[in-house]
Design a protein around this motif. Structure first.
Motif, short mmCIF file in Angstrom:
data_model
loop_
_atom_site.label_atom_id
_atom_site.label_comp_id
_atom_site.label_asym_id
_atom_site.label_seq_id
_atom_site.Cartn_x
_atom_site.Cartn_y
_atom_site.Cartn_z
N PRO A 172 -1.77 -13.72 12.06
CA PRO A 172 -1.95 -12.59 12.97
C PRO A 172 -2.75 -11.45 12.35
O PRO A 172 -2.83 -11.34 11.13
N SER A 173 -3.30 -10.61 13.20
CA SER A 173 -3.99 -9.40 12.74
C SER A 173 -3.01 -8.55 11.93
O SER A 173 -1.85 -8.42 12.33
N GLY A 174 -3.48 -8.03 10.83
CA GLY A 174 -2.62 -7.16 10.03
C GLY A 174 -1.67 -7.90 9.11
O GLY A 174 -0.85 -7.29 8.44
N SER A 175 -1.79 -9.24 9.05
CA SER A 175 -0.86 -10.01 8.21
C SER A 175 -1.28 -10.02 6.74
O SER A 175 -0.55 -10.55 5.90
N GLY A 176 -2.45 -9.48 6.43
CA GLY A 176 -2.84 -9.36 5.02
C GLY A 176 -3.92 -10.34 4.58
O GLY A 176 -4.17 -10.49 3.38
N LYS A 177 -4.59 -10.97 5.54
CA LYS A 177 -5.61 -11.96 5.20
C LYS A 177 -6.75 -11.34 4.40
O LYS A 177 -7.19 -11.89 3.39
N SER A 178 -7.27 -10.21 4.87
CA SER A 178 -8.37 -9.56 4.15
C SER A 178 -7.91 -9.08 2.79
O SER A 178 -8.64 -9.18 1.79
N THR A 179 -6.68 -8.56 2.73
CA THR A 179 -6.13 -8.11 1.45
C THR A 179 -6.09 -9.27 0.46
O THR A 179 -6.52 -9.13 -0.69
N ASN A 204 1.00 5.23 1.22
CA ASN A 204 0.36 6.22 2.08
C ASN A 204 0.88 7.60 1.70
O ASN A 204 2.08 7.84 1.75
N VAL A 254 2.81 -6.32 1.98
CA VAL A 254 1.78 -7.03 2.75
C VAL A 254 1.70 -8.48 2.25
O VAL A 254 1.63 -9.42 3.03
N ARG A 305 7.30 -2.51 3.57
CA ARG A 305 6.91 -3.89 3.80
C ARG A 305 5.86 -4.33 2.77
O ARG A 305 4.85 -3.67 2.59
N TYR A 363 0.85 -1.19 0.00
CA TYR A 363 0.00 0.00 0.00
C TYR A 363 0.87 1.23 0.00
O TYR A 363 1.99 1.23 0.51
N1 LIG Z 1 -6.38 0.50 2.15
C1 LIG Z 1 -5.24 0.37 2.85
N2 LIG Z 1 -4.31 1.37 2.83
C2 LIG Z 1 -3.14 1.24 3.50
N3 LIG Z 1 -2.81 0.15 4.24
C3 LIG Z 1 -3.70 -0.85 4.31
C4 LIG Z 1 -4.96 -0.80 3.61
N4 LIG Z 1 -5.63 -1.96 3.85
C5 LIG Z 1 -4.82 -2.68 4.66
N5 LIG Z 1 -3.68 -2.03 4.94
C6 LIG Z 1 -2.55 -2.54 5.75
O1 LIG Z 1 -2.16 -3.79 5.23
C7 LIG Z 1 -1.89 -4.72 6.25
C8 LIG Z 1 -2.76 -5.94 6.11
O2 LIG Z 1 -4.12 -5.62 6.38
P1 LIG Z 1 -5.30 -6.67 6.30
O3 LIG Z 1 -5.27 -7.34 4.98
O4 LIG Z 1 -6.55 -5.98 6.68
O5 LIG Z 1 -4.84 -7.72 7.44
P2 LIG Z 1 -5.70 -8.81 8.23
O6 LIG Z 1 -6.99 -9.02 7.53
O7 LIG Z 1 -4.82 -10.04 8.25
O8 LIG Z 1 -5.87 -8.29 9.62
C9 LIG Z 1 -2.08 -3.96 7.56
O9 LIG Z 1 -0.81 -3.48 7.97
C10 LIG Z 1 -2.97 -2.82 7.18
O10 LIG Z 1 -2.77 -1.71 8.00
#
Ligand SMILES: Nc1ncnc2c1ncn2[C@@H]1O[C@H](COP(=O)(O)OP(=O)(O)O)[C@@H](O)[C@H]1O
Ligand SMILES: [Mg+2]
Length: 231
Positions: free
Chosen positions: A42-49, A14, A23, A21, A12
């Motif tokens: 873990p939380s923030g590891s990129g699962k939703s992404t 910003n 993701v 890093r 991503y």
């Molecule tokens: N739209 C976005 N813009 C910037 N960073 C993002 C965005 N979406 C997710 N991130 C970052 O990418 C990483 C992975 O997020 P996410 O996929 O939501 O993880 P998880 O679902 O495993 O908790 C996190 O560090 C989050 O802050």
């Protein structure tokens, strides 16, 4: 083959700054008819992404995504919506049902843009039968506000299946449910995978739910590794 990821990476930016890093770091994954797998990490590891990329809701920074053998990177929004609507159903942690609509109306929403006339004409019948199969036959004219969290979440399963997708993607589907409802939801997702032969990818923090799928993957530091497989 329903979805194929080839060496996809995601980072991503910003305010124009690219974070150092990745993701996701060169992840390859194929989802075939009837597969079921869970993704933990873990939380923030990129699962939703990762799930959003599988579902064409997001695009990778690099790498190739193929849906039914077609590379999608040059698709416009309309083409993406079409291929998504025909192949993929989504379940999220929050049910996102529309409060002003009844359950039956809510589960029919994804059929509104359907091109396939047969599928469109049979939608009401399918909705009734699916709602019955998840134990909501007597609630179809109620509004989401009148139902429990577990009931609403079971309705989202019906909404995800209404267009007869090849693949259902679920992001923490039990994350906002109490233990009993979560258990029921897990059973439901596992049964649907078997009964409808629809492939299923579930992101979850619950090991109980993860174990209901045939393979468990762990996502950490941008890499996806298989940690358990029943096949
Ligand atoms: N739209 C976005 N813009 C910037 N960073 C993002 C965005 N979406 C997710 N991130 C970052 O990418 C990483 C992975 O997020 P996410 O996929 O939501 O993880 P998880 O679902 O495993 O908790 C996190 O560090 C989050 O802050
Ligand atoms: Mg997430």
């Amino acid at each position: 083959m329903i979805v194929e990821l080839e060496k996809i990476s995601k980072f991503y930016t910003n305010n124009g700054l690219v974070s150092k890093r990745n993701v996701l770091n060169e992840i390859s994954l194929s989802i075939n008819d009837g597969d079921s797998l869970s993704i933990v990490g873990p939380s923030g590891s990129g699962k939703s992404t990762l799930l959003n990329i599988l579902g064409t809701l997001d695009l990778p920074t690099s790498g190739i995504v193929k849906i039914k053998g077609k590379e999608i990177q040059d698709f416009n929004e309309k083409q993406l919506a079409e291929i998504r609507n025909a192949n993929i159903g989504f379940i999220f942690q929050q049910h996102h049902l529309l409060p002003q609509f009844t359950l039956i109306e809510n589960v029919l929403v994804p059929t509104i843009p359907l091109k396939d006339k047969n599928l469109k004409n049979s939608a009401l019948e399918r909705a009734m039968s699916l709602l019955e199969s998840v134990g909501l036959a007597d609630k179809i004219h109620q509004h989401p506000g009148q139902l429990s969290g577990g009931e609403c979440q079971r309705a989202t399963v019906v909404r995800a299946l209404i267009n007869e997708p090849n693949l259902v993607l679920a992001d923490e589907p039990t994350g906002s449910l109490d233990q009993d409802s979560a258990e029921q939801m897990g059973e439901l997702l596992s049964n649907i995978n078997k009964k409808h032969n629809v492939a299923m990818v579930v992101v979850t923090h619950s090991l109980d739910l993860a174990k209901k799928m045939n393979a468990i993957f762990n996502l950490d530091h941008g890499k996806l590794e298989i940690i358990e497989s029943k096949k």
